[in-house]
Design a protein around this motif. Sequence first.
Motif, PDB file in Angstrom:
ATOM      1  N   UNK A   1      60.666  49.548  50.670  1.00 63.14           N
ATOM      2  CA  UNK A   1      59.088  48.692  50.857  1.00 63.14           C
ATOM      3  C   UNK A   1      59.252  48.075  52.170  1.00 63.14           C
ATOM      4  N   UNK A   2      60.418  47.384  52.561  1.00 56.23           N
ATOM      5  CA  UNK A   2      60.626  46.667  53.816  1.00 56.23           C
ATOM      6  C   UNK A   2      60.451  47.785  54.926  1.00 56.23           C
ATOM      7  N   UNK A   3      61.240  48.750  54.911  1.00 52.49           N
ATOM      8  CA  UNK A   3      61.414  49.707  55.973  1.00 52.49           C
ATOM      9  C   UNK A   3      59.719  50.624  56.188  1.00 52.49           C
ATOM     10  N   UNK A   4      58.970  50.556  54.916  1.00 48.57           N
ATOM     11  CA  UNK A   4      57.566  50.961  55.523  1.00 48.57           C
ATOM     12  C   UNK A   4      56.914  49.839  56.007  1.00 48.57           C
ATOM     13  N   UNK A   5      56.949  48.693  55.708  1.00 45.72           N
ATOM     14  CA  UNK A   5      56.285  47.677  56.355  1.00 45.72           C
ATOM     15  C   UNK A   5      56.545  47.352  57.870  1.00 45.72           C
ATOM     16  N   UNK A   6      57.765  47.349  58.128  1.00 42.96           N
ATOM     17  CA  UNK A   6      58.419  47.407  59.526  1.00 42.96           C
ATOM     18  C   UNK A   6      58.143  48.666  60.519  1.00 42.96           C
ATOM     19  N   UNK A   7      58.016  49.868  59.833  1.00 43.37           N
ATOM     20  CA  UNK A   7      57.504  50.803  60.683  1.00 43.37           C
ATOM     21  C   UNK A   7      56.193  50.892  60.889  1.00 43.37           C
ATOM     22  N   UNK A   8      55.040  50.360  60.061  1.00 43.09           N
ATOM     23  CA  UNK A   8      53.858  50.259  60.274  1.00 43.09           C
ATOM     24  C   UNK A   8      53.654  49.143  61.337  1.00 43.09           C
ATOM     25  N   UNK A   9      54.682  47.921  61.182  1.00 45.54           N
ATOM     26  CA  UNK A   9      54.423  46.822  61.962  1.00 45.54           C
ATOM     27  C   UNK A   9      54.868  47.397  63.680  1.00 45.54           C
ATOM     28  N   UNK A  10      55.863  48.156  63.603  1.00 45.30           N
ATOM     29  CA  UNK A  10      56.279  48.910  64.911  1.00 45.30           C
ATOM     30  C   UNK A  10      55.172  49.688  65.559  1.00 45.30           C
TER      31      UNK A  10
END
Length: 198
Positions: A169-178
């Motif tokens: 979930x953290x990877x998906x969130x930071x990818x969206x943020x990026x």
Amino acid sequence: TGMVLGLQGYHNLKKFGSEEVLGSVVALSLLQELGPVLTALMVIGRAGSAICAEIGIMRHSEQIDALECMAIDPYKFLIAPKFIAAVFSLPALTFIFNVLGILGGYLAGVVFLDVASGAYFQGMYDSVVWADIRLCFIKSIVFGLLIVWIASFKGYFLHLSRTGVFGAEGVSRITTDAVVLASVTILVWDYLIGSLIL
């Protein structure tokens, strides 16, 4: 994009009886603005998100820590090749985008709307100068570096992100943020580069 520029440009220029400058309008719009920006936005969605997710997953699965334990610099091993690739690939993709956009404008203006073929290319030849090509090239290099920098930074520092979520979930969130941050940054830098060079 070129076909839309050709269609809209033709109808707007026709009001002033200036259809013969359609090639100039399409070429300058693509070279100075739309080519580098739209190419960068597409690369963010395709490659930027992949870079961020890849490095984020490597951080989550402790592969980056393993590299450091083996005395391998993760920046040189993981991130430097991506910067080098961006410096070469973004200008090449922007060039392809511009050529296809100009051909799309030709298709819409000359083939569909009966603008004279000679006028289309002559207007482009008369108005496009090396400064326009240089601006396009500079923008594409800067955008490539920004995309890799933001995507790599977000993925590499996944464990320090303010989301407080780790794992998938953290990877998906930071990818969206990026992706969001890189897209907004591209638009801001587009203005800054244009204001400094033009």
